[in-house]
Design a protein around this motif. Structure first.
Motif, PDB file in Angstrom:
ATOM      1  N   VAL A 145      32.852 -62.367 -58.887  1.00 25.10           N
ATOM      2  CA  VAL A 145      31.854 -61.666 -59.699  1.00 25.10           C
ATOM      3  C   VAL A 145      31.107 -60.642 -58.853  1.00 25.10           C
ATOM      4  O   VAL A 145      30.834 -59.520 -59.307  1.00 25.10           O
ATOM      5  CB  VAL A 145      30.884 -62.683 -60.329  1.00 25.10           C
ATOM      6  CG1 VAL A 145      29.809 -61.982 -61.144  1.00 25.10           C
ATOM      7  CG2 VAL A 145      31.646 -63.681 -61.204  1.00 25.10           C
ATOM      8  N   ARG A 146      30.798 -60.997 -57.616  1.00 28.02           N
ATOM      9  CA  ARG A 146      30.139 -60.049 -56.712  1.00 28.02           C
ATOM     10  C   ARG A 146      30.973 -58.791 -56.539  1.00 28.02           C
ATOM     11  O   ARG A 146      30.438 -57.681 -56.423  1.00 28.02           O
ATOM     12  CB  ARG A 146      29.920 -60.712 -55.349  1.00 28.02           C
ATOM     13  CG  ARG A 146      28.872 -61.807 -55.305  1.00 28.02           C
ATOM     14  CD  ARG A 146      27.470 -61.219 -55.266  1.00 28.02           C
ATOM     15  NE  ARG A 146      27.326 -60.334 -54.113  1.00 28.02           N
ATOM     16  CZ  ARG A 146      26.942 -60.748 -52.914  1.00 28.02           C
ATOM     17  NH1 ARG A 146      26.674 -62.030 -52.702  1.00 28.02           N
ATOM     18  NH2 ARG A 146      26.811 -59.890 -51.931  1.00 28.02           N
ATOM     19  N   ASN A 147      32.289 -58.942 -56.517  1.00 30.40           N
ATOM     20  CA  ASN A 147      33.159 -57.784 -56.327  1.00 30.40           C
ATOM     21  C   ASN A 147      33.007 -56.769 -57.457  1.00 30.40           C
ATOM     22  O   ASN A 147      33.133 -55.560 -57.243  1.00 30.40           O
ATOM     23  CB  ASN A 147      34.616 -58.234 -56.244  1.00 30.40           C
ATOM     24  CG  ASN A 147      34.928 -58.968 -54.961  1.00 30.40           C
ATOM     25  OD1 ASN A 147      34.171 -58.917 -54.001  1.00 30.40           O
ATOM     26  ND2 ASN A 147      36.050 -59.675 -54.938  1.00 30.40           N
ATOM     27  N   ILE A 148      32.761 -57.253 -58.669  1.00 32.99           N
ATOM     28  CA  ILE A 148      32.571 -56.343 -59.794  1.00 32.99           C
ATOM     29  C   ILE A 148      31.308 -55.524 -59.576  1.00 32.99           C
ATOM     30  O   ILE A 148      31.288 -54.294 -59.746  1.00 32.99           O
ATOM     31  CB  ILE A 148      32.487 -57.129 -61.118  1.00 32.99           C
ATOM     32  CG1 ILE A 148      33.748 -57.970 -61.327  1.00 32.99           C
ATOM     33  CG2 ILE A 148      32.292 -56.171 -62.296  1.00 32.99           C
ATOM     34  CD1 ILE A 148      33.641 -58.959 -62.484  1.00 32.99           C
ATOM     35  N   TRP A 149      30.222 -56.196 -59.204  1.00 31.59           N
ATOM     36  CA  TRP A 149      28.974 -55.499 -58.896  1.00 31.59           C
ATOM     37  C   TRP A 149      29.189 -54.437 -57.825  1.00 31.59           C
ATOM     38  O   TRP A 149      28.749 -53.284 -57.963  1.00 31.59           O
ATOM     39  CB  TRP A 149      27.923 -56.510 -58.452  1.00 31.59           C
ATOM     40  CG  TRP A 149      26.645 -55.924 -57.919  1.00 31.59           C
ATOM     41  CD1 TRP A 149      26.374 -55.572 -56.628  1.00 31.59           C
ATOM     42  CD2 TRP A 149      25.456 -55.639 -58.667  1.00 31.59           C
ATOM     43  NE1 TRP A 149      25.095 -55.084 -56.513  1.00 31.59           N
ATOM     44  CE2 TRP A 149      24.512 -55.111 -57.756  1.00 31.59           C
ATOM     45  CE3 TRP A 149      25.095 -55.782 -60.004  1.00 31.59           C
ATOM     46  CZ2 TRP A 149      23.231 -54.724 -58.144  1.00 31.59           C
ATOM     47  CZ3 TRP A 149      23.821 -55.397 -60.401  1.00 31.59           C
ATOM     48  CH2 TRP A 149      22.901 -54.869 -59.482  1.00 31.59           C
ATOM     49  N   ASP A 150      29.856 -54.804 -56.746  1.00 32.23           N
ATOM     50  CA  ASP A 150      30.082 -53.866 -55.650  1.00 32.23           C
ATOM     51  C   ASP A 150      30.876 -52.647 -56.102  1.00 32.23           C
ATOM     52  O   ASP A 150      30.674 -51.532 -55.614  1.00 32.23           O
ATOM     53  CB  ASP A 150      30.811 -54.559 -54.499  1.00 32.23           C
ATOM     54  CG  ASP A 150      29.959 -55.624 -53.807  1.00 32.23           C
ATOM     55  OD1 ASP A 150      28.723 -55.605 -53.981  1.00 32.23           O
ATOM     56  OD2 ASP A 150      30.545 -56.473 -53.110  1.00 32.23           O
ATOM     57  N   ALA A 151      31.779 -52.855 -57.056  1.00 32.15           N
ATOM     58  CA  ALA A 151      32.650 -51.769 -57.494  1.00 32.15           C
ATOM     59  C   ALA A 151      31.951 -50.767 -58.398  1.00 32.15           C
ATOM     60  O   ALA A 151      32.264 -49.578 -58.354  1.00 32.15           O
ATOM     61  CB  ALA A 151      33.871 -52.352 -58.215  1.00 32.15           C
ATOM     62  N   VAL A 152      31.009 -51.230 -59.226  1.00 33.91           N
ATOM     63  CA  VAL A 152      30.492 -50.338 -60.272  1.00 33.91           C
ATOM     64  C   VAL A 152      28.989 -50.088 -60.230  1.00 33.91           C
ATOM     65  O   VAL A 152      28.506 -49.157 -60.885  1.00 33.91           O
ATOM     66  CB  VAL A 152      30.848 -50.867 -61.685  1.00 33.91           C
ATOM     67  CG1 VAL A 152      32.350 -51.003 -61.843  1.00 33.91           C
ATOM     68  CG2 VAL A 152      30.142 -52.185 -61.994  1.00 33.91           C
ATOM     69  N   SER A 153      28.213 -50.880 -59.497  1.00 32.76           N
ATOM     70  CA  SER A 153      26.755 -50.804 -59.621  1.00 32.76           C
ATOM     71  C   SER A 153      26.167 -49.524 -59.040  1.00 32.76           C
ATOM     72  O   SER A 153      25.124 -49.047 -59.489  1.00 32.76           O
ATOM     73  CB  SER A 153      26.094 -52.015 -58.965  1.00 32.76           C
ATOM     74  OG  SER A 153      26.260 -51.977 -57.555  1.00 32.76           O
TER      75      SER A 153
END
Length: 210
Positions: free
Chosen positions: A96-104
């Motif tokens: 889930v952290r990876n999603i944040w890192d990719a788009v935030s």
């Protein structure tokens, strides 16, 4: 095992009143990985049924991961460092952290991953996400499971709204001028996804709280 995401550079995102909508950002394998990690979270911090300060039961069930979790009861809406059972929230899974890192688009780390489970009849009324301290930080929303009719309004309650169907694997970034727009979920389209063991939808919202 790291979550594999499409290259965000060049991955077309549509806009809805300033919100960035990454349709189908998570492929089937990535979705399954996240759901598997969420099962570990809910084993440590079980889903619970919140009530509004007035005592009305909400139709969603929820839990959280991270330093903070969001709770609602007779004492009001707030962030808490512990689950209603008194245990600390588990860590946000790396998938889930990876999603944040990719788009935030921010160097800050998410401090809360709110996990909402919508059964086939669940809804979420129009609301703002404003219990956080720093509104310059975005909210990243991840859809898993059955389709949801997502409605977006304005910075004040009322007025014209727009709606789109969010499907499993879609990611929405609410930032900038769109950070404080009213938004909600009008209905769930049961049977539109086979990702989850039962009908319904999981929505993850990642936030910086403090």
């Amino acid at each position: 095992m790291p979550l594999r995401l499409p290259n965000i550079n060049g991955f077309a995102a549509s806009e809805l009143r300033g919100m960035r909508v990454f349709g189908g950002l998570l492929d089937a394998e990535a979705q399954e990985r996240v759901v598997a990690d969420l099962r570990d979270v809910t084993a440590a911090a079980p889903l619970f049924s919140p009530v509004t300060p007035s005592g009305k039961a909400m139709s969603v069930r929820m839990t959280s991961a991270g330093r903070f979790g969001w709770v609602s009861d007779s004492r009001g809406y707030r962030y808490s460092e512990t689950h209603p059972d008194g245990v600390a929230w588990p860590a946000i899974p790396q998938s889930v952290r990876n999603i944040w890192d990719a788009v935030s688009g921010t160097a800050r780390e998410p401090e809360c991953c709110l996990i909402n489970f919508y059964g086939p009849e669940a809804k979420m009324g129009m609301h703002q996400d404003r219990d956080e301290t720093d509104f310059t930080q975005p909210v990243v929303s991840v859809s898993l499971g059955d389709d949801a009719l997502f409605r977006v309004g304005n910075r004040t309650r009322g007025g014209k709204t727009e709606s789109i169907w969010l499907r499993s694997g879609d990611v929405v970034v609410m930032g900038g001028e769109a950070r404080l727009l009213f938004h909600g979920v009008d209905r769930i389209a049961e049977g539109t996804s086979t990702l989850l063991k039962s009908a319904g939808r999981i929505n993850l919202t990642l936030r910086v709280v403090s």
